[in-house]
Scaffold this motif. Sequence first.
Motif, PDB file in Angstrom:
ATOM      1  N   HIS A  54       0.823  -1.192  -0.021  1.00  0.00           N
ATOM      2  CA  HIS A  54      -0.042  -0.127  -0.098  1.00  0.00           C
ATOM      3  C   HIS A  54       0.861   1.325  -0.102  1.00  0.00           C
ATOM      4  CE1 HIS A  54      -3.925  -1.805   0.378  1.00  0.00           C
ATOM      5  NE2 HIS A  54      -3.134  -2.991   1.098  1.00  0.00           N
ATOM      6  N   CYS A  55       1.930   1.359   0.275  1.00  0.00           N
ATOM      7  CA  CYS A  55       2.803   2.566   0.497  1.00  0.00           C
ATOM      8  C   CYS A  55       4.241   2.447  -0.553  1.00  0.00           C
ATOM      9  CB  CYS A  55       3.375   2.616   1.857  1.00  0.00           C
ATOM     10  SG  CYS A  55       2.092   2.700   3.140  1.00  0.00           S
ATOM     11  N   LYS A  56       4.137   3.431  -1.370  1.00  0.00           N
ATOM     12  CA  LYS A  56       5.559   3.504  -2.002  1.00  0.00           C
ATOM     13  C   LYS A  56       6.642   4.251  -1.410  1.00  0.00           C
ATOM     14  CE  LYS A  56       3.318   3.880  -6.600  1.00  0.00           C
ATOM     15  NZ  LYS A  56       2.537   5.026  -6.615  1.00  0.00           N
ATOM     16  N   LYS A  57       6.082   5.176  -0.742  1.00  0.00           N
ATOM     17  CA  LYS A  57       7.171   5.986   0.162  1.00  0.00           C
ATOM     18  C   LYS A  57       7.019   5.377   1.779  1.00  0.00           C
ATOM     19  CE  LYS A  57       6.425  10.322  -2.298  1.00  0.00           C
ATOM     20  NZ  LYS A  57       5.046  10.490  -3.034  1.00  0.00           N
ATOM     21  N   VAL A  58       8.197   4.968   1.807  1.00  0.00           N
ATOM     22  CA  VAL A  58       8.293   4.345   3.191  1.00  0.00           C
ATOM     23  C   VAL A  58       9.786   4.687   4.089  1.00  0.00           C
ATOM     24  CG1 VAL A  58       8.211   2.502   4.634  1.00  0.00           C
ATOM     25  CG2 VAL A  58       6.934   2.278   2.491  1.00  0.00           C
ATOM     26  N   LEU A  59       9.719   5.240   5.243  1.00  0.00           N
ATOM     27  CA  LEU A  59      10.947   5.647   5.833  1.00  0.00           C
ATOM     28  C   LEU A  59      11.426   4.860   6.944  1.00  0.00           C
ATOM     29  CD1 LEU A  59      11.920   8.442   4.668  1.00  0.00           C
ATOM     30  CD2 LEU A  59       9.642   8.186   4.722  1.00  0.00           C
ATOM     31  N   LEU A  60      12.561   4.621   7.348  1.00  0.00           N
ATOM     32  CA  LEU A  60      13.203   3.831   8.175  1.00  0.00           C
ATOM     33  C   LEU A  60      12.954   4.351   9.554  1.00  0.00           C
ATOM     34  CD1 LEU A  60      15.091   1.268   8.508  1.00  0.00           C
ATOM     35  CD2 LEU A  60      16.897   3.107   8.654  1.00  0.00           C
ATOM     36  N   GLY A  61      12.351   3.462  10.650  1.00  0.00           N
ATOM     37  CA  GLY A  61      12.081   3.991  11.931  1.00  0.00           C
ATOM     38  C   GLY A  61      13.406   3.429  12.654  1.00  0.00           C
ATOM     39  N   ASN A  62      13.434   3.775  13.990  1.00  0.00           N
ATOM     40  CA  ASN A  62      14.646   3.184  14.931  1.00  0.00           C
ATOM     41  C   ASN A  62      14.490   1.899  15.177  1.00  0.00           C
ATOM     42  OD1 ASN A  62      12.381   4.377  16.429  1.00  0.00           O
ATOM     43  ND2 ASN A  62      13.627   3.955  18.173  1.00  0.00           N
ATOM     44  N   HIS A  63      13.105   1.376  15.262  1.00  0.00           N
ATOM     45  CA  HIS A  63      12.912  -0.090  15.581  1.00  0.00           C
ATOM     46  C   HIS A  63      13.248  -0.933  14.344  1.00  0.00           C
ATOM     47  CE1 HIS A  63      10.853  -0.176  19.665  1.00  0.00           C
ATOM     48  NE2 HIS A  63      11.063   1.197  19.245  1.00  0.00           N
ATOM     49  N   ASP A  64      12.910  -0.396  13.189  1.00  0.00           N
ATOM     50  CA  ASP A  64      13.119  -1.204  11.909  1.00  0.00           C
ATOM     51  C   ASP A  64      14.664  -1.188  11.674  1.00  0.00           C
ATOM     52  OD1 ASP A  64      10.528  -0.813  11.226  1.00  0.00           O
ATOM     53  OD2 ASP A  64      10.806   1.224  10.277  1.00  0.00           O
ATOM     54  N   SER A  65      15.481   0.053  12.291  1.00  0.00           N
ATOM     55  CA  SER A  65      16.902  -0.066  12.249  1.00  0.00           C
ATOM     56  C   SER A  65      17.460  -0.936  13.011  1.00  0.00           C
ATOM     57  CB  SER A  65      17.221   1.339  12.444  1.00  0.00           C
ATOM     58  OG  SER A  65      18.557   1.561  12.225  1.00  0.00           O
ATOM     59  N   SER A  66      16.812  -1.195  14.346  1.00  0.00           N
ATOM     60  CA  SER A  66      17.317  -2.331  15.364  1.00  0.00           C
ATOM     61  C   SER A  66      17.176  -3.860  14.643  1.00  0.00           C
ATOM     62  CB  SER A  66      16.738  -2.172  16.494  1.00  0.00           C
ATOM     63  OG  SER A  66      17.068  -1.085  17.302  1.00  0.00           O
ATOM     64  N   ALA A  67      15.975  -3.757  13.809  1.00  0.00           N
ATOM     65  CA  ALA A  67      15.816  -5.088  13.326  1.00  0.00           C
ATOM     66  C   ALA A  67      16.762  -5.600  12.212  1.00  0.00           C
ATOM     67  CB  ALA A  67      14.068  -4.984  12.582  1.00  0.00           C
ATOM     68  N   ILE A  68      17.622  -4.495  11.839  1.00  0.00           N
ATOM     69  CA  ILE A  68      18.622  -5.171  10.807  1.00  0.00           C
ATOM     70  C   ILE A  68      19.829  -4.674  11.198  1.00  0.00           C
ATOM     71  CG2 ILE A  68      16.721  -4.677   8.678  1.00  0.00           C
ATOM     72  CD1 ILE A  68      17.978  -1.976   8.224  1.00  0.00           C
ATOM     73  N   GLY A  69      19.967  -4.559  12.565  1.00  0.00           N
ATOM     74  CA  GLY A  69      21.199  -4.373  13.128  1.00  0.00           C
ATOM     75  C   GLY A  69      22.040  -3.191  12.950  1.00  0.00           C
ATOM     76  N   LYS A  70      21.287  -2.054  12.505  1.00  0.00           N
ATOM     77  CA  LYS A  70      21.976  -1.018  12.309  1.00  0.00           C
ATOM     78  C   LYS A  70      21.915   0.094  13.719  1.00  0.00           C
ATOM     79  CE  LYS A  70      21.405   0.400   7.222  1.00  0.00           C
ATOM     80  NZ  LYS A  70      20.507   1.358   6.558  1.00  0.00           N
ATOM     81  N   ASN A  71      20.922  -0.293  14.626  1.00  0.00           N
ATOM     82  CA  ASN A  71      20.745   0.523  15.507  1.00  0.00           C
ATOM     83  C   ASN A  71      20.847  -0.448  16.797  1.00  0.00           C
ATOM     84  OD1 ASN A  71      19.615   2.794  17.019  1.00  0.00           O
ATOM     85  ND2 ASN A  71      17.813   2.113  17.366  1.00  0.00           N
ATOM     86  N   SER A  72      21.685  -0.128  17.798  1.00  0.00           N
ATOM     87  CA  SER A  72      21.809  -0.859  18.843  1.00  0.00           C
ATOM     88  C   SER A  72      20.555  -1.413  19.693  1.00  0.00           C
ATOM     89  CB  SER A  72      22.719  -0.371  19.830  1.00  0.00           C
ATOM     90  OG  SER A  72      22.693  -0.988  21.126  1.00  0.00           O
ATOM     91  N   LEU A  73      20.485  -2.667  20.187  1.00  0.00           N
ATOM     92  CA  LEU A  73      19.071  -2.879  20.793  1.00  0.00           C
ATOM     93  C   LEU A  73      19.189  -2.135  22.302  1.00  0.00           C
ATOM     94  CD1 LEU A  73      18.673  -5.031  18.707  1.00  0.00           C
ATOM     95  CD2 LEU A  73      18.493  -6.555  20.512  1.00  0.00           C
ATOM     96  N   ASN A  74      20.337  -1.782  22.750  1.00  0.00           N
ATOM     97  CA  ASN A  74      20.288  -1.047  24.002  1.00  0.00           C
ATOM     98  C   ASN A  74      19.782   0.440  23.872  1.00  0.00           C
ATOM     99  OD1 ASN A  74      22.199  -3.185  25.191  1.00  0.00           O
ATOM    100  ND2 ASN A  74      23.836  -2.219  24.482  1.00  0.00           N
ATOM    101  N   THR A  75      19.541   0.879  22.735  1.00  0.00           N
ATOM    102  CA  THR A  75      18.952   2.206  22.648  1.00  0.00           C
ATOM    103  C   THR A  75      17.456   2.082  22.845  1.00  0.00           C
ATOM    104  OG1 THR A  75      18.292   1.904  20.307  1.00  0.00           O
ATOM    105  CG2 THR A  75      20.331   2.910  20.989  1.00  0.00           C
ATOM    106  N   LEU A  76      16.893   0.665  23.065  1.00  0.00           N
ATOM    107  CA  LEU A  76      15.371   0.313  23.305  1.00  0.00           C
ATOM    108  C   LEU A  76      15.252   0.265  24.868  1.00  0.00           C
ATOM    109  CD1 LEU A  76      14.864  -1.927  20.266  1.00  0.00           C
ATOM    110  CD2 LEU A  76      14.561   0.577  20.355  1.00  0.00           C
ATOM    111  N   ASN A  77      14.016   0.589  25.110  1.00  0.00           N
ATOM    112  CA  ASN A  77      13.771   0.175  26.565  1.00  0.00           C
ATOM    113  C   ASN A  77      13.603  -1.345  26.727  1.00  0.00           C
ATOM    114  OD1 ASN A  77      11.053  -0.639  26.123  1.00  0.00           O
ATOM    115  ND2 ASN A  77      10.192   1.551  26.305  1.00  0.00           N
ATOM    116  N   LEU A  78      13.784  -1.812  28.107  1.00  0.00           N
ATOM    117  CA  LEU A  78      13.334  -3.079  28.221  1.00  0.00           C
ATOM    118  C   LEU A  78      12.564  -3.859  27.575  1.00  0.00           C
ATOM    119  CD1 LEU A  78      14.643  -5.595  30.070  1.00  0.00           C
ATOM    120  CD2 LEU A  78      12.730  -5.030  31.577  1.00  0.00           C
ATOM    121  N   TYR A  79      11.108  -3.751  27.450  1.00  0.00           N
ATOM    122  CA  TYR A  79      10.101  -4.227  26.624  1.00  0.00           C
ATOM    123  C   TYR A  79      10.415  -4.267  25.018  1.00  0.00           C
ATOM    124  CZ  TYR A  79       7.749  -3.240  31.143  1.00  0.00           C
ATOM    125  OH  TYR A  79       7.391  -3.284  32.445  1.00  0.00           O
ATOM    126  N   GLY A  80      10.833  -3.175  24.944  1.00  0.00           N
ATOM    127  CA  GLY A  80      11.268  -2.979  23.392  1.00  0.00           C
ATOM    128  C   GLY A  80      12.438  -3.829  22.982  1.00  0.00           C
TER     129      GLY A  80
END
Length: 233
Positions: A54-80
């Motif tokens: 449904h979307c042609k324009k899609v941006l990267l979020g911080n959780h998406d970035s963590s899912a692909i190893g670009k953003n450290s999991l330590n930046t997320l709260n415990l639940y995240g």
Amino acid sequence: MKLAIISDIHSNLEALKTAIEYAAKTGVNEIVCLGDIVGYGANPNECINLIKTHCKKVLLGNHDSSAIGKNSLNTLNLYGRKAMEWTINQLSDENREYLLSLPMILIENNLTFVHSSTFEPEKWNYIMSPEDAKPLFDTLTNSLCFIGHTHVPGILCEDLKTIQFNKDHRYIINAGSVGQPRDGDPRTCFCIFDTDNWTISHIRLDYDFYNTQKKIIDAKLPKFLAQRLTSGF
Ligand code: ZN
């Protein structure tokens, strides 16, 4: 032309379907997604598949970035973090590749789209106040910037004296969160921008969050991630 701007879906399939169905029913021409498709909830692949359709324009979020190893999991709260460890194991190779392809900033037709901020986007700053917004305004090259990330819908004006929506002034519009609102209203939230008459409406819709909660609990994700969908905090 009507543009729906959605953000922070967080693997909440029921909320995402509700937003997309509403857009189809109300003559929305295009849906832009500001990121955080995954994280927290129990349907990461299903949500990515719907976004791809449904979307042609899609941006990267911080959780998406963590899912692909670009953003450290330590930046997320415990639940995240717990939910992200689970999400990483669930993601299909194809959807991981898709997240890897997403840009951090998109500027088109005098509109800017970004998950958190155009200023140091890789730091995922939270824009909550006019003070937070100042570096973003300093790096903004056009009138309107659509953001997500805080899960709280709102509009920030560069000039606080501005009382009328005016093309000569600049605004930051937070689309709110489709899948995990945090402003005390549990309904799914997104915004619609009418590019002809320059109006922005924040939309709130009920959805079946009991089903979303059940899936989170069945997946053995932290219970809090299910509970917070009732309160909208
Ligand atoms: Zn988010």
